[in-house]
Write a protein that holds these residues in place. Structure first.
Motif, PDB file in Angstrom:
ATOM      1  N   UNK A  13      30.268  33.937  46.941  1.00 44.61           N
ATOM      2  CA  UNK A  13      28.943  34.482  46.624  1.00 44.61           C
ATOM      3  C   UNK A  13      29.051  35.659  45.647  1.00 44.61           C
ATOM      4  N   UNK A  14      30.283  36.156  45.438  1.00 39.49           N
ATOM      5  CA  UNK A  14      30.468  37.244  44.470  1.00 39.49           C
ATOM      6  C   UNK A  14      30.794  36.713  43.072  1.00 39.49           C
ATOM      7  N   UNK A  15      30.896  35.413  42.952  1.00 39.78           N
ATOM      8  CA  UNK A  15      31.240  34.837  41.641  1.00 39.78           C
ATOM      9  C   UNK A  15      29.969  34.500  40.868  1.00 39.78           C
ATOM     10  N   UNK A  16      29.894  35.041  39.676  1.00 37.63           N
ATOM     11  CA  UNK A  16      28.813  34.675  38.763  1.00 37.63           C
ATOM     12  C   UNK A  16      29.439  33.918  37.601  1.00 37.63           C
ATOM     13  N   UNK A  28      33.152  38.482  38.161  1.00 39.00           N
ATOM     14  CA  UNK A  28      33.075  38.919  39.556  1.00 39.00           C
ATOM     15  C   UNK A  28      31.969  39.951  39.684  1.00 39.00           C
TER      16      UNK A  28
END
Lengths: 95, 672
Positions: A13-16, A28
């Protein structure tokens, strides 16, 4: 979530990410880091984001990368392992 | 430089405002914090205070703040909407005028119509004009900032204009200028710049402008005016009333740094740069990463907030690849998502026939399109809109675009891009890279279903770059034989046969056999087969700003029966093409602008109901009188081979139809 043997992966969920013309950039959300993916790795990422099954991803990756299915599977597994190590994906070990 | 936001309160409610969220507390900066801010500026070696808001003059302590600035010997730049009280105006008149600049943002002529607050603005311009610089934030491609020039002259204002782009506030839902409109706006600014140069005015471009918004001539002109786009997206610490520093309002919810006692402007800026570093990798366009201007450090990829709108992330609910911006305004867009995310063919009523339809854009509110989707969505493949931000014309005159933004943002249908002037204005090698780039930008923001082109080489380039995108050979490619059609195999996914052969069912069938892609038939254009004026007509349509007169009128006055031989098919006769045609296309960007007529015609074609040829919204060569077309007669015109020199059947039919009442002359054919 895509499974590999007894390990399954999901996008953190922290990966864009951003789809660029010639690849994908992963960023990140919390840490000051990013990485650029070129094709065919970028295609593997794109397939991952679409919640396809492992089987579907291998078939599609084989077409995109113009390799046979065994090579596509190796490519996919390499990507998953690397992205898991780098924290772009989270791992869950099945009991 | 550093800005001090002394209040989040404002007396206006601009749709694009990126400062308004309601989350900044307190709403007014305290006197103690303002005093500390002045010390901060001096410690940073800055000689000018830049006050912004909200509307800064609404701060209850505004006049005492001015006293403090004056005592410190600092200059003042005041960002204001000009709607200030007499008391504030008087204080500003008493401020050392050589140290005062007011940047007054205006939207348009309507800022100066009627009400009392407008009178206040005019009063500011009259009394402080020599200290006032006008600015305009461009939040829509339709804004024309030319009105500013007249104001500068009328009130003797600072001979400089500051233009800004309305940027998205990440995580909010303000209206902003989407990057797909940048080129359109760039051209408009270029035209303004030429007028400014003639009047000896200077131009300042605020942050986020990119060099690719402008062509080479425009860039040269901007440079002469002192405006250089490309490099102004650096954190410029803005102090909020609550004591936090943000890089700018659009990024206020992404990054902020707290204020330490020993901070100066540079240390805060350095911390912000560090926090934003990873996002600098992306630009507003998907090809920014490869752009030589980026690598040469001439451009930094436009507004970072606009670039961040492209970010995707797995939300906690595990919905895949949802854009951040859409998540932020999920509630607002819930309805839109409901109608736009599912493939269209799963909605609506199936029309008669297996074919899908391409239909023209006309400038109507979203409700018009939602109704069409509800009624015939299952059969509509795409809508083809005007292309205000693609350099090449679409082969048709300009259209109204008042609702185009809303349509593109919320369109329930995929769109088809028409890039088909009858001749390209420059060699294809010069044109193709830019067209490809612009198609790529469209695809980032809009569901593009296909691109229709009239040039074979351009089709090849587009297909090479976007193998997943359907490319359609335009009717203007003039494919009239099987061997021509074979050339398109593997390049074009669909072709629209030339209007020369539309009424020749045998050639049409041969093209069908030779071609592996889909055949698309234009049902109501009405042009004459092999019209002698065709090239000139479409040249004028594509490259002139006016709608050209019908060139064929004089010819058709001499032989009106020729109108019966044109490229049209009535709804009740569509079944004659069922074995050949995969897709239909409705024309009518000009002729079907009336929304009721548009729906009537579309309904008739969808349901294959009877229409007379003058009711289908055809072009200038179509049948203009009310007459019924008998199916046997129409079928004959498809099979006769157009040996008009040896046949007078169409002439006789036409003359009989116009000389006798329609309902007596021929039996009415029923729908199929």
């Amino acid at each position: 979530m895509n499974s590999r043997a007894s390990v399954s992966y999901a996008i953190s969920t922290h990966t864009q990410w951003v789809v660029e013309r010639k690849g994908v950039v992963l960023i990140h959300a919390l840490e000051n880091r990013f990485t650029r993916l070129a094709y065919p790795e970028a295609a593997a990422w794109d397939l991952l984001t679409r919640n396809w099954t492992r089987r579907e991803m291998i078939l599609m990756l084989a077409v995109i990368a113009a390799v046979d299915q065994a090579a596509a599977e190796t490519l996919l597994d390499g990507c998953l392992e690397q992205w898991g190590d780098q924290g772009w994906l989270t791992r869950e070990t099945k009991v | 430089m550093s800005n001090i936001s002394i209040t989040s309160t404002c007396s206006r409610s601009c749709v694009y405002c990126f400062a308004r969220t309601g989350s900044e507390k307190p709403r007014y900066i305290s006197a103690e914090r303002f005093e500390a801010a002045l010390t901060f500026l001096q410690r940073s070696g800055l000689s000018r205070v830049r006050l912004l808001g909200g509307e800064p003059t609404l701060h209850p302590q505004f006049n005492p703040f001015l006293d403090a600035i004056e005592v410190c010997g600092l200059k003042l730049l005041l960002f204001s909407n000009g709607r200030m009280t007499e008391k504030v105006l008087e204080r500003l008149l008493g401020f050392p005028q050589d140290r005062l600049t007011i940047l007054l943002n205006v939207h348009g002529d309507d800022d100066f119509q009627s009400d009392e607050s407008c009178n206040a603005v005019i009063k500011v311009l009259r009394h402080l004009g020599a200290n006032v610089m006008l600015g305009c934030n461009l939040y829509s491609p339709s804004i024309n900032p030319d009105f500013i020039l007249a104001l500068i002259h009328k009130f003797g204002l600072i001979p400089e204009v500051r233009l800004g782009l309305a940027h998205p506030r990440v995580g909010a839902a303000n209206r902003f200028l989407h990057p797909r409109h940048y080129r359109t706006v760039g051209a408009r600014i270029g035209a303004l710049a030429a007028k400014m140069q003639a009047r000896g005015l200077r131009l300042e471009l605020d942050c986020g402008f990119t060099p690719c918004m402008f062509d080479e001539n425009e860039l040269r002109l901007l440079k002469r005016l002192g405006a250089v786009p490309g490099k102004r997206c650096n954190p410029l610490p803005d102090l909020l009333p609550d004591g936090r520093f943000i890089p700018c309002y659009p990024l206020a919810d992404v990054v902020h740094v707290d204020w330490r006692d020993d901070d100066d402007c540079k240390s805060i800026q350095a911390r912000m740069i560090k926090k934003l570093e990873r996002y600098r990798q992306i630009g507003v366009f998907s090809d920014c990463g490869e752009c030589p201007l980026r690598h040469e450090n001439i451009c930094n990829g436009g507004c970072l907030a606009a670039a961040m709108m492209r970010l995707r992330q797995i939300p906690s609910s595990a919905c895949p690849s949802e854009p951040l911006a859409r998540r932020a305004s999920a509630k607002k867009r819930a309805f839109v998502s409901e109608i736009s995310t599912e493939p269209c063919r799963h909605h609506g009523v199936q029309s008669v026939g297996k074919q899908t339809w391409a239909i023209p854009y006309i400038d109507q509110p979203l409700s018009f399109w939602q109704d069409i989707q509800k009624r015939w969505g299952a059969s509509i493949q795409e809508v083809y809109p005007p292309l205000p931000h693609i350099d090449l014309p679409s082969g048709r005159p300009p259209q109204k675009t008042a609702f185009l933004d809303a349509f593109l943002d919320n369109c329930p249908f995929p769109v088809g891009l028409l890039i088909n002037p009858i001749v390209l204005p420059r060699p294809v090698d010069h044109i193709a890279p830019r067209v490809v780039q612009q198609i790529g930008r469209w695809r980032e923001t809009t569901r593009v279903n296909s691109v229709t082109v009239a040039n074979y080489s351009l089709a090849v380039r587009i297909k090479e770059t976007f193998p997943d995108l359907d490319v359609t050979a335009s009717v203007l490619m003039d494919i009239a034989s099987p061997q021509q059609a074979m050339l398109l195999n593997g390049v074009c996914d669909a072709l629209v046969p030339s209007s020369r052969v539309m009424r020749d069912i045998n050639v049409f069938g041969a093209i069908r056999q030779a071609y592996t892609g889909a055949i698309r038939l234009m049902v109501n254009e009405g042009c004459l087969p092999g019209c002698v004026f065709r090239a000139q007509h479409f040249y004028e349509m594509a490259f002139c700003r006016h709608v050209p007169e019908s060139l064929c009128r004089e010819l058709l006055d001499k032989a009106p029966w020729m109108r019966l031989t044109g490229a049209w098919v009535l709804p009740q006769h569509l079944h004659l093409f069922d074995h050949i045609v995969d897709q239909f296309k409705l024309s009518g960007r000009v002729t079907l602008q009336n929304p009721n007529k548009y729906k009537r015609v579309l309904q008739a074609y969808m349901e294959r109901a009877s229409l007379t040829p003058n009711a289908i919204g055809g072009g200038p060569a179509s049948v203009l009188v009310d007459m019924h077309i008998d199916e046997d007669f129409y079928r004959h015109t498809l099979e006769c081979g157009q040996n008009c020199h040896a046949c007078d059947r169409c002439r006789v039919y036409y003359e009989k139809a116009v000389s006798e009442p329609a309902d007596m002359a021929f039996s009415v054919t029923g729908g199929h």
